[in-house]
Design an enzyme around this catalytic site. Structure first.
Site, short mmCIF file in Angstrom:
data_model
loop_
_atom_site.label_atom_id
_atom_site.label_comp_id
_atom_site.label_asym_id
_atom_site.label_seq_id
_atom_site.Cartn_x
_atom_site.Cartn_y
_atom_site.Cartn_z
N PHE A 19 -5.86 31.62 -13.56
CA PHE A 19 -6.17 31.37 -12.16
C PHE A 19 -4.92 31.24 -11.30
O PHE A 19 -3.96 30.56 -11.69
CB PHE A 19 -6.92 30.03 -12.00
CG PHE A 19 -8.29 30.00 -12.59
CD1 PHE A 19 -9.41 30.35 -11.83
CD2 PHE A 19 -8.48 29.62 -13.91
CE1 PHE A 19 -10.67 30.31 -12.37
CE2 PHE A 19 -9.75 29.58 -14.46
CZ PHE A 19 -10.85 29.92 -13.69
N ASP A 20 -4.97 31.84 -10.13
CA ASP A 20 -4.15 31.36 -9.04
C ASP A 20 -4.79 30.05 -8.59
O ASP A 20 -6.01 29.92 -8.61
CB ASP A 20 -4.14 32.37 -7.90
CG ASP A 20 -3.61 31.77 -6.63
OD1 ASP A 20 -2.41 31.41 -6.61
OD2 ASP A 20 -4.37 31.65 -5.66
N ILE A 21 -4.00 29.07 -8.18
CA ILE A 21 -4.56 27.76 -7.82
C ILE A 21 -4.63 27.55 -6.31
O ILE A 21 -5.68 27.24 -5.76
CB ILE A 21 -3.74 26.63 -8.47
CG1 ILE A 21 -3.76 26.76 -10.01
CG2 ILE A 21 -4.30 25.26 -8.05
CD1 ILE A 21 -5.14 26.63 -10.63
N THR A 24 -7.04 29.71 -4.14
CA THR A 24 -8.22 30.06 -4.93
C THR A 24 -9.04 28.82 -5.28
O THR A 24 -10.25 28.77 -5.06
CB THR A 24 -7.80 30.80 -6.21
OG1 THR A 24 -6.99 31.92 -5.86
CG2 THR A 24 -9.02 31.28 -7.00
#
Length: 268
Positions: A19-21, A24
């Site tokens: 994941f991009d955090i 996102t």
């Protein structure tokens, strides 16, 4: 080409999601805008969309010039450059000391940014089926703040930050690090991974280069920069040419929507 069907990803054979955090899972745009406006610079900042567009470009320029600089220092530097463009010191609106204090205060607030409303429940659903791994451009201290606040009820199996890697997405180094460490740390092969992200520029461009399956979490927001060559913080709908560039397999409007797709695939 890019596909927009959940059926193109073999969900029951996937073992991990990266994941991009910030953008996102965490509302990066609101966090940036709110914390900047709470400083002495706030009264002099333009409307949100204009502010984010210019600041996003400055952030990216500093990242490229200083790939080992901590993200909290990157955003402080970018806001300081923005203040110079506004000429707040030159015109006597603020002193340089006030500007420096504002940038320092702003840069220390990354760990306080709020999660999107769907984030925590979705992560907990996805964690029932997959290993979950952040690949973030944020420094360790800022990410620790997020983990003790907005994401305190989320569990991750490994965490890879720009500070650990020594470069910023969209550098291929970050994705090389992700794939190497996923295999070494969790035994996950490239074909068993799906990358989930909002930023086309930072995440989906490199994901295509590494032939990664990916999901675009299109949360709307400000689409920033020149086509194919700038920072994307958000996403207006992409056109056909851009779909060919980014080649995500699936577009969703929230992480909650992705969790529902996965639950359906597993018959939950």
């Amino acid at each position: 080409m890019a596909f927009t069907s959940a059926a193109t990803i073999p969900w029951t054979r996937i073992r991990a999601l990266s994941f991009d955090i910030y953008g996102t899972l965490i509302d990066w745009e609101t966090g940036i805008d709110t914390t900047a406006r709470s400083t002495a610079l706030g009264p002099y900042l333009p409307p949100r969309r204009e502010f984010l567009a210019t600041l996003g470009k400055l952030d990216t320029e500093v990242q490229r010039a200083h790939p080992t600089m901590l993200q909290r220092d990157i955003i402080a530097s970018a806001l300081r450059q923005y203040a110079q463009r506004l000429k707040v010191v030159e015109e006597g609106k603020l002193t340089q000391e006030q500007v420096d204090e504002a940038c320092q205060d702003y840069s220390g607030k990354i760990g306080t940014y709020e999660a999107f409303p769907d984030t925590v429940a979705a992560i907990n659903k996805l964690g029932k089926h997959y290993k979950l791994v952040p690949l973030t451009n944020v420094d360790n201290q800022s990410f620790a703040g997020t983990m003790s606040d907005a994401l305190q009820d989320c569990r991750f199996d490994a965490i890879y930050t720009a500070e650990d890697i020594g470069s910023y997405k969209p550098s291929p180094k970050n994705f090389e690090y992700l794939l190497e460490h996923l295999k070494a740390d969790l035994g996950v092969e490239t074909g068993e991974l799906v990358h989930v992200a909002q930023s086309l520029f930072h995440d989906h461009g490199p994901a295509r280069e590494f032939q990664l399956q990916s999901v675009w979490v299109n949360r709307g927001g400000a689409r920033i920069g020149a086509q194919h060559d700038a920072s994307w913080v958000g996403g207006a709908d992409v056109g056909k040419g851009e779909q060919d560039v980014y080649a995500f397999q699936l577009e969703v409007r929230s992480l909650g929507e992705l969790a529902e797709i996965v639950e359906a695939a597993f018959g939950a």
